[in-house]
Design a protein around this motif. Structure first.
Motif, mmCIF file in Angstrom:
data_model
loop_
_atom_site.group_PDB
_atom_site.id
_atom_site.type_symbol
_atom_site.label_atom_id
_atom_site.label_comp_id
_atom_site.label_asym_id
_atom_site.label_seq_id
_atom_site.Cartn_x
_atom_site.Cartn_y
_atom_site.Cartn_z
ATOM 1 N N GLU A 224 14.048 -31.823 48.023
ATOM 2 C CA GLU A 224 13.847 -30.871 48.782
ATOM 3 C C GLU A 224 13.732 -31.596 50.504
ATOM 4 O O GLU A 224 14.956 -30.204 51.143
ATOM 5 C CB GLU A 224 12.697 -29.782 48.269
ATOM 6 N N THR A 225 13.432 -31.864 50.791
ATOM 7 C CA THR A 225 13.419 -32.545 52.731
ATOM 8 C C THR A 225 14.336 -33.038 51.839
ATOM 9 O O THR A 225 14.501 -33.183 53.663
ATOM 10 C CB THR A 225 12.118 -33.058 53.017
ATOM 11 N N GLY A 226 14.986 -33.457 51.388
ATOM 12 C CA GLY A 226 16.254 -34.885 51.675
ATOM 13 C C GLY A 226 16.029 -36.210 52.123
ATOM 14 O O GLY A 226 16.640 -36.594 52.786
ATOM 15 N N VAL A 227 14.890 -36.725 51.175
ATOM 16 C CA VAL A 227 14.615 -37.649 51.936
ATOM 17 C C VAL A 227 15.451 -38.636 50.541
ATOM 18 O O VAL A 227 15.165 -40.302 50.980
ATOM 19 C CB VAL A 227 12.885 -37.912 52.280
ATOM 20 N N VAL A 228 14.876 -38.140 49.527
ATOM 21 C CA VAL A 228 14.747 -38.839 48.287
ATOM 22 C C VAL A 228 15.897 -38.158 46.876
ATOM 23 O O VAL A 228 16.100 -37.270 46.809
ATOM 24 C CB VAL A 228 13.346 -38.725 46.951
ATOM 25 N N ASP A 229 16.765 -38.936 46.102
ATOM 26 C CA ASP A 229 18.058 -38.712 45.894
ATOM 27 C C ASP A 229 17.281 -38.161 44.627
ATOM 28 O O ASP A 229 16.750 -38.421 43.958
ATOM 29 C CB ASP A 229 18.571 -39.825 45.332
ATOM 30 N N GLY A 230 17.729 -36.687 44.009
ATOM 31 C CA GLY A 230 17.098 -36.484 43.021
ATOM 32 C C GLY A 230 17.530 -36.997 41.526
ATOM 33 O O GLY A 230 16.480 -36.761 40.680
ATOM 34 N N GLU A 231 18.095 -37.377 41.524
ATOM 35 C CA GLU A 231 18.720 -38.043 39.869
ATOM 36 C C GLU A 231 17.600 -39.391 40.361
ATOM 37 O O GLU A 231 17.078 -40.103 39.479
ATOM 38 C CB GLU A 231 19.425 -38.665 40.024
ATOM 39 N N ARG A 232 17.268 -40.238 41.205
ATOM 40 C CA ARG A 232 16.697 -41.176 41.125
ATOM 41 C C ARG A 232 14.703 -41.143 40.785
ATOM 42 O O ARG A 232 14.043 -40.977 40.324
ATOM 43 C CB ARG A 232 16.648 -41.850 42.338
ATOM 44 N N TYR A 233 15.016 -39.562 41.593
ATOM 45 C CA TYR A 233 13.009 -39.258 40.695
ATOM 46 C C TYR A 233 13.098 -38.784 39.971
ATOM 47 O O TYR A 233 11.358 -38.601 39.682
ATOM 48 C CB TYR A 233 12.885 -37.613 42.572
ATOM 49 N N LEU A 234 13.975 -38.322 39.467
ATOM 50 C CA LEU A 234 13.981 -37.696 37.928
ATOM 51 C C LEU A 234 14.062 -38.800 36.940
ATOM 52 O O LEU A 234 12.477 -38.781 36.133
ATOM 53 C CB LEU A 234 15.037 -36.645 37.087
ATOM 54 N N GLU A 235 14.554 -40.217 37.189
ATOM 55 C CA GLU A 235 14.534 -41.068 36.669
ATOM 56 C C GLU A 235 12.954 -41.646 36.869
ATOM 57 O O GLU A 235 12.104 -41.875 35.680
ATOM 58 C CB GLU A 235 16.050 -42.046 36.620
ATOM 59 N N ALA A 236 12.629 -41.840 37.507
ATOM 60 C CA ALA A 236 11.254 -42.431 37.878
ATOM 61 C C ALA A 236 10.517 -41.518 37.356
ATOM 62 O O ALA A 236 9.427 -41.670 36.969
ATOM 63 C CB ALA A 236 11.202 -42.340 39.508
ATOM 64 N N VAL A 237 9.994 -40.246 37.412
ATOM 65 C CA VAL A 237 9.385 -39.165 37.017
ATOM 66 C C VAL A 237 9.347 -39.743 35.963
ATOM 67 O O VAL A 237 8.191 -39.452 35.033
ATOM 68 C CB VAL A 237 8.934 -37.482 36.881
ATOM 69 N N GLN A 238 10.001 -39.809 34.589
ATOM 70 C CA GLN A 238 10.411 -40.085 33.432
ATOM 71 C C GLN A 238 9.816 -41.376 32.909
ATOM 72 O O GLN A 238 8.586 -41.195 32.082
ATOM 73 C CB GLN A 238 11.719 -39.924 32.890
ATOM 74 N N HIS A 239 10.234 -42.620 33.619
ATOM 75 C CA HIS A 239 9.214 -43.340 33.022
ATOM 76 C C HIS A 239 7.761 -43.420 33.688
ATOM 77 O O HIS A 239 7.333 -44.452 33.327
ATOM 78 C CB HIS A 239 9.971 -44.309 34.471
ATOM 79 N N LEU A 240 7.593 -43.426 35.216
ATOM 80 C CA LEU A 240 6.117 -43.287 35.535
ATOM 81 C C LEU A 240 5.720 -42.286 33.406
ATOM 82 O O LEU A 240 4.461 -42.482 32.967
ATOM 83 C CB LEU A 240 5.671 -42.562 36.295
ATOM 84 N N ALA A 241 5.474 -40.838 33.631
ATOM 85 C CA ALA A 241 4.600 -40.415 32.654
ATOM 86 C C ALA A 241 4.400 -40.483 31.295
ATOM 87 O O ALA A 241 3.793 -40.914 30.004
ATOM 88 C CB ALA A 241 6.141 -38.768 32.198
ATOM 89 N N LYS A 242 6.164 -41.633 30.594
ATOM 90 C CA LYS A 242 6.375 -42.528 29.633
ATOM 91 C C LYS A 242 5.153 -43.530 29.287
ATOM 92 O O LYS A 242 4.305 -43.861 28.909
ATOM 93 C CB LYS A 242 7.676 -42.707 29.219
ATOM 94 N N ALA A 243 5.432 -44.726 30.383
ATOM 95 C CA ALA A 243 4.607 -45.151 30.454
ATOM 96 C C ALA A 243 2.699 -45.270 30.817
ATOM 97 O O ALA A 243 1.773 -46.432 30.026
ATOM 98 C CB ALA A 243 4.397 -46.267 32.358
ATOM 99 N N HIS A 244 2.340 -44.960 31.683
ATOM 100 C CA HIS A 244 0.982 -44.134 31.764
ATOM 101 C C HIS A 244 0.644 -42.583 30.594
ATOM 102 O O HIS A 244 -0.234 -42.281 30.610
ATOM 103 C CB HIS A 244 0.359 -43.457 32.923
ATOM 104 N N GLY A 245 1.545 -42.276 29.715
ATOM 105 C CA GLY A 245 0.937 -41.024 29.085
ATOM 106 C C GLY A 245 0.303 -40.239 29.609
ATOM 107 O O GLY A 245 0.048 -38.920 28.888
ATOM 108 N N ALA A 246 1.023 -39.709 31.018
ATOM 109 C CA ALA A 246 1.734 -37.699 31.309
ATOM 110 C C ALA A 246 1.630 -36.883 30.601
ATOM 111 O O ALA A 246 2.746 -37.070 30.208
ATOM 112 C CB ALA A 246 1.957 -38.408 32.815
ATOM 113 N N THR A 247 1.188 -35.834 30.764
ATOM 114 C CA THR A 247 1.505 -34.715 29.887
ATOM 115 C C THR A 247 1.848 -33.678 31.144
ATOM 116 O O THR A 247 2.442 -32.983 30.233
ATOM 117 C CB THR A 247 0.589 -34.780 29.258
ATOM 118 N N ARG A 248 0.995 -33.671 31.936
ATOM 119 C CA ARG A 248 1.329 -32.309 32.275
ATOM 120 C C ARG A 248 1.759 -32.720 34.368
ATOM 121 O O ARG A 248 1.855 -33.936 34.827
ATOM 122 C CB ARG A 248 -0.353 -31.379 33.002
ATOM 123 N N TYR A 249 2.561 -31.683 34.686
ATOM 124 C CA TYR A 249 2.909 -32.670 36.245
ATOM 125 C C TYR A 249 2.623 -30.990 37.039
ATOM 126 O O TYR A 249 3.319 -30.204 36.362
ATOM 127 C CB TYR A 249 4.342 -32.557 35.776
#
Length: 355
Positions: A224-249
């Motif tokens: 939202e502050t324009g620092v990180v690209d939205g698509e890259r962020y979404l993919e990173a969240v998806q990767h981390l959630a899968k790798a660590h078994g995260a269920t809540r955001y």
């Protein structure tokens, strides 16, 4: 400072614009003025999530015996003039002023009015690190994610006020300045007293939490502050959630509804909009045994709030390729510093995502 700061005859006036600022004023009062009453002025923003968290924090402040004054400071074109006019008498009389965001134009205007001999700056997240560094170097006050850009017309128009506010935040024979922070400080301005916030009020007031076996993820507003690209962020969240078994955001209060809907649909994470700052949410529980985060304030504050529990905070670095063209030239170094200076956290390698 007097241990009874804020007691009868020596009122302390505090200005806050966010839930985290209000939490840290309560922490300061607990550490420096136990049992004293403060006048807390909420300069209310307009977005609903922040307002909701501020109202919940205001309830906690009242339970602690503090007086809360709610100001619709952004409720229309005339609101700033009405707010500042209504507060000018309090400002001139208060011997001590506590504030949470020295970068705020509202706060900078108020600083030009106050005659307080004691000024206290409490944490407004990682921005406090930049404030202290800029004050130490005598630089103009500019938020880290904007630094490097050319000043706009409004910046130039406001420059004299900002300069005067910076002067007020510089210690002198007639004025004491304290920074109450849980953030690491590489540079300390001459004469400024830095005291540590260890979140003792939070630990006394809440918990210990019930700990679940899974992992939770903490959101960030870097998109939202324009620092990180939205698509890259979404993919990173998806990767981390899968790798660590995260269920809540746990969503940041400034994250957009559209982005959160996409996260829920494409990652399967349960999106939680907290009604209190995350330090209190985590301390109340239930909370995952692992908390995943990108570089942000919580990598410094959660280990303090959760001290004595078995919760592990893990932080994933921001890959330089995720930064947008609009990001400040200082963004990568600042974010790396946020992670590198965090104590009692587990460092995770940055996630490789494909554009």
């Amino acid at each position: 400072m007097s241990p009874r700061a804020g007691s009868a005859g020596h009122p302390t006036l505090a200005f806050v614009e966010s839930p985290v600022q209000l939490l840290n004023v309560l922490e300061w009062a607990h550490a420096h003025a136990p049992g004293a009453e403060l006048t807390l002025v909420v300069l209310s923003p307009t977005d609903p999530m922040t307002r909701g968290q501020l109202r919940r924090m205001a309830e906690l402040a009242r339970e602690e015996g503090h007086h809360v004054r709610w100001e619709e400071a952004r409720g229309g074109p005339a609101a700033p003039f009405q707010t500042i006019g209504g507060l000018s008498g309090l400002l001139r009389r208060a011997p001590r002023v506590v504030l949470g965001d020295p970068f705020s134009r509202y706060v900078q205007l108020l600083l030009t009015i106050t005659k307080a001999r004691d000024l206290v700056v409490v944490d407004d997240g990682t921005a406090t690190m930049e404030f202290v560094a800029q004050l130490a170097r005598g630089e103009r006050l500019v938020r880290w994610h904007r630094k490097g850009g050319r000043p706009g017309a409004r910046d130039l128009l406001f420059a004299p006020v900002s300069s005067r506010a910076r002067h007020r935040l510089t210690p002198s024979a007639k004025r004491r300045v304290e920074v109450f922070s849980s953030m690491p400080m590489d540079e300390t301005p001459p004469g400024v007293t830095v005291t540590a916030n260890d979140f003792s009020w939070t630990r006394r007031r809440f918990g210990p939490p019930r700990i679940t076996q899974g992992a939770d993820m903490v959101g960030t507003s870097l998109v939202e502050t324009g620092v990180v690209d939205g698509e890259r962020y979404l993919e990173a969240v998806q990767h981390l959630a899968k790798a660590h078994g995260a269920t809540r955001y746990f969503a940041h209060r400034r994250e957009s509804t559209e982005k959160l809907h996409r996260l829920a649909a494409e990652t399967g994470l349960e999106i939680v909009r907290p009604d209190l700052p995350l330090e209190l949410i985590a301390r109340r529980g239930p909370i995952g045994r692992t908390i995943l985060s990108f570089p942000s304030t919580v990598v410094h504050t959660l280990p303090l709030a959760l001290a004595g529990t078995e919760v592990r905070v893990a932080v994933c670095d921001i890959d330089p390729d995720w930064l947008t063209d609009k990001a400040s030239p200082r963004a990568q170094g600042f974010l790396s510093g946020v992670t590198g200076t965090a104590k009692d956290v587990t460092r995770l390698s940055s996630v490789t995502v494909v554009a």
